[in-house]
Motif scaffolding. Structure first.
Motif, mmCIF file in Angstrom:
data_model
loop_
_atom_site.group_PDB
_atom_site.id
_atom_site.type_symbol
_atom_site.label_atom_id
_atom_site.label_comp_id
_atom_site.label_asym_id
_atom_site.label_seq_id
_atom_site.Cartn_x
_atom_site.Cartn_y
_atom_site.Cartn_z
ATOM 1 N N THR A 1 0.820 -1.086 0.104
ATOM 2 C CA THR A 1 0.024 -0.098 0.056
ATOM 3 C C THR A 1 0.739 1.373 0.000
ATOM 4 O OG1 THR A 1 0.057 -0.217 2.340
ATOM 5 C CG2 THR A 1 -1.872 -1.101 1.080
ATOM 6 N N ARG A 2 2.134 1.091 0.258
ATOM 7 C CA ARG A 2 2.984 2.354 0.441
ATOM 8 C C ARG A 2 3.943 2.365 -0.825
ATOM 9 N NH1 ARG A 2 4.130 3.061 6.905
ATOM 10 N NH2 ARG A 2 1.969 2.267 7.568
ATOM 11 N N GLY A 3 3.860 1.330 -1.833
ATOM 12 C CA GLY A 3 4.440 1.472 -3.123
ATOM 13 C C GLY A 3 5.886 1.484 -3.371
ATOM 14 N N LYS A 4 6.399 0.833 -2.295
ATOM 15 C CA LYS A 4 8.204 0.930 -2.227
ATOM 16 C C LYS A 4 8.797 -0.613 -2.286
ATOM 17 C CE LYS A 4 8.707 5.390 -0.288
ATOM 18 N NZ LYS A 4 9.369 6.371 1.090
ATOM 19 N N THR A 5 7.789 -1.403 -2.751
ATOM 20 C CA THR A 5 8.665 -2.968 -2.833
ATOM 21 C C THR A 5 8.083 -3.593 -4.041
ATOM 22 O OG1 THR A 5 6.288 -3.687 -1.816
ATOM 23 C CG2 THR A 5 8.073 -3.370 -0.179
ATOM 24 N N ASP A 6 8.750 -4.491 -4.694
ATOM 25 C CA ASP A 6 8.312 -5.197 -5.781
ATOM 26 C C ASP A 6 6.994 -5.821 -5.691
ATOM 27 O OD1 ASP A 6 10.702 -4.357 -6.780
ATOM 28 O OD2 ASP A 6 11.938 -5.803 -5.990
ATOM 29 N N LEU A 7 6.560 -6.551 -6.909
ATOM 30 C CA LEU A 7 5.618 -7.446 -6.793
ATOM 31 C C LEU A 7 5.939 -8.851 -6.222
ATOM 32 C CD1 LEU A 7 4.363 -6.897 -10.406
ATOM 33 C CD2 LEU A 7 3.286 -5.779 -8.429
ATOM 34 N N PHE A 8 4.854 -9.265 -5.522
ATOM 35 C CA PHE A 8 5.268 -10.468 -4.634
ATOM 36 C C PHE A 8 4.115 -11.606 -5.029
ATOM 37 C CE2 PHE A 8 7.815 -7.745 -1.980
ATOM 38 C CZ PHE A 8 9.230 -8.282 -2.117
ATOM 39 N N SER A 9 4.382 -12.864 -4.791
ATOM 40 C CA SER A 9 3.351 -13.832 -4.746
ATOM 41 C C SER A 9 2.657 -13.843 -3.786
ATOM 42 C CB SER A 9 3.981 -15.180 -5.180
ATOM 43 O OG SER A 9 4.764 -15.604 -4.054
ATOM 44 N N ALA A 10 1.429 -14.374 -3.718
ATOM 45 C CA ALA A 10 0.531 -14.685 -2.299
ATOM 46 C C ALA A 10 1.584 -15.178 -1.568
ATOM 47 C CB ALA A 10 -0.636 -15.484 -2.902
#
Length: 496
Positions: A6-15
């Motif tokens: 929600t704060r936009g500073k990480t990569d995309l991750f799997s569930a």
């Protein structure tokens, strides 16, 4: 399906990664990149299915790195009849246009079982998928129900350790007894001097201490959470909204496609947020009624757009809602701002540093079009318990009573008679003293919680949950109470 912060500073991750880690590295909460849609024909098809299969249908939409067979194994183990009976979430019709969804038929007699019996299965599978070799340390802050439900779910689960913090004077006698008698080689419970917000803040600070995380990582530990900040805790709760809807259709209270309202007693905003996600997926929910007790920060937010935690904290007869910082609201803000992570991060920074923030008027209008906020004081809560029992012979706990009374306020103000489901989040026996006081209009004569259980049973003829009765003879295994600022030290001492 991939997950973002929600704060936009990480990569995309799997569930699987989101479930294993619990909280994003930037301090934000994991959310799905997109909300999946379900067609009415698929929703209606759930009528013919047991709860476990309804759960598989919904979970498959979000946990796409799990196979259908894996999810079926997880839900069958989590919601086994010996834990929940034949129907984990019965919808009880109280009057013509109101049903109560009883979410407390699990091992700890609280709605948290619906997620926390499943989360350990999801977590262990996720650890396998992500190649996690460290021991996963589950940190939990609880206002009463989450702690015991998490302990019950994770006790002696291989590869995990669980540490729970609860406000030592802020839970019911039965809730405390459930936690301090918890057995398990991998469990530890601490009372803290303070309230739930102090416990929640302490856990978040531990998560945010990257130096500590790095140090413990080298020693073979990885932090995760069983609070609803963990997506694996939240996603199972979406299921019972769908289940309640199709059961209402099945009972002839609504037709498939008709709108429905839900009223949710909530403090941390997780339970009602699950309903919001169900609505986004296509479930025909008209309004979500957010019911608060005297700690009415959410009511004020929904009505004004101002979130302000700088207020008096009240200890109430509905202690699981005694919360002033509602963590899951961050996920709602991320949605209504159309994924504006920078704006969400700014709101959260202001809340942390200044104690308040105000959202844009357009965002507030969007929230108000879907949510209604009302709060209920102590007298109203007790009056509702006694009146509903006298009128309908239906016994409810203090949290459910807050929701019922909030619904009545909504109907009075709006004249909206849409069929409504009240979420009942705990057995009345967890708060026997307050329920008895509401029924008898007097304080119970005994201070012994187990004598109160027997009196409530004698007065109403309702069944005492067997596990609750057994608590009386269990030894106390966790008696330590610590200052809130010593939580990190307690974690380190118990890991190294």
């Amino acid at each position: 399906m991939l997950y973002v912060s929600t704060r936009g500073k990480t990569d995309l991750f799997s569930a699987a990664h989101a479930i294993t880690r619990g909280l994003a590295a930037d301090g934000g909460l994991f959310v799905p990149q997109n909300i999946p849609a379900m067609r009415m024909v698929d929703i209606k098809a759930m009528e013919r299915k047991p709860y476990t299969e309804r759960a598989v249908d919904v979970l498959l939409q979000y946990l796409t790195d799990f196979s259908e067979d894996e999810l079926r194994e997880c839900v069958n183990a989590a919601y086994a009849p010996e834990k929940f009976g034949d129907n984990p979430v019965p919808l009880v019709q109280v009057n013509d246009n109101t049903g109560v969804l009883e979410l407390w038929h699990g091992p700890t007699s609280a709605f948290k079982d619906m997620a926390l019996q499943l989360l350990p299965h999801l977590l262990t599978r996720s650890m396998q998928k992500t190649g996690e070799t460290n021991k996963v340390v589950i940190l939990v802050a609880t206002s009463g129900d989450t702690g015991k439900a998490a302990l019950e779910g994770f006790a002696d689960v291989p590869g995990t350790q669980i540490i729970v913090f609860y406000p030592s004077e802020g839970v019911s006698d039965i809730q405390k007894q459930q936690m301090i008698t918890q057995a398990g080689k991998n469990v530890k419970v601490f009372g803290i001097e303070g309230n739930f917000d102090d416990a929640q803040r302490g856990v978040k600070e531990i998560f945010g201490n990257t130096a500590l995380s790095d140090e413990l990582e080298k020693k073979g530990y990885t932090f995760s959470s069983a609070n609803s900040i963990n997506w694996g805790r939240l996603v199972p709760q979406i299921v019972y909204y769908f289940s309640a809807y199709v059961d209402a259709v099945k009972a002839g209270k609504i037709a498939a496609g008709d709108p429905i309202n839900f009223v949710v007693p909530t403090g941390n905003f997780g339970d009602i947020l699950a309903g919001y996600y169900a609505k986004l997926m296509g479930l025909p929910i008209d309004r979500l009624l957010c019911a608060s007790n005297s700690n009415n920060v959410l009511t004020d937010f929904i009505n004004t757009g101002v979130y302000d935690r700088r207020r008096e904290f009240f200890k109430t007869v509905s202690p699981s809602m005694d919360i002033l910082v509602s963590s899951n609201l961050e996920r709602l803000l991320y949605s209504v701002t159309e994924h504006d992570a920078a704006r969400v991060a700014d709101y959260m920074k202001r809340l942390n540093t200044e104690g308040h923030y105000e959202i844009d008027s357009d965002d507030l209008k969007q929230i108000q079009s879907q949510f209604f906020g009302a709060w209920v004081d102590e007298l109203e809560t007790k009056e509702a318990i006694g009146r509903i029992y006298n009128d309908y012979h239906y016994l409810m706990d203090t949290h459910t009573a807050v929701a019922w009374r909030a619904m009545e306020k909504y109907r009075f103000l709006t004249s909206d008679e849409t069929y409504t489901v009240v979420l009942s989040t705990a057995s009345p026996y967890k708060f026997a003293d307050s329920v008895l006081a509401a029924l008898d209009d007097a304080q119970p004569q005994s201070s012994n919680p187990f004598e109160l259980l027997q009196k409530l049973h004698a007065d109403t003829g309702t069944e005492i949950p067997p596990r609750m009765l057994a608590l009386e003879n269990l030894p106390v295994l966790h008696s330590e109470v610590i200052p809130a600022d010593k939580m990190e030290l307690a974690v380190v001492k118990n890991l190294v």
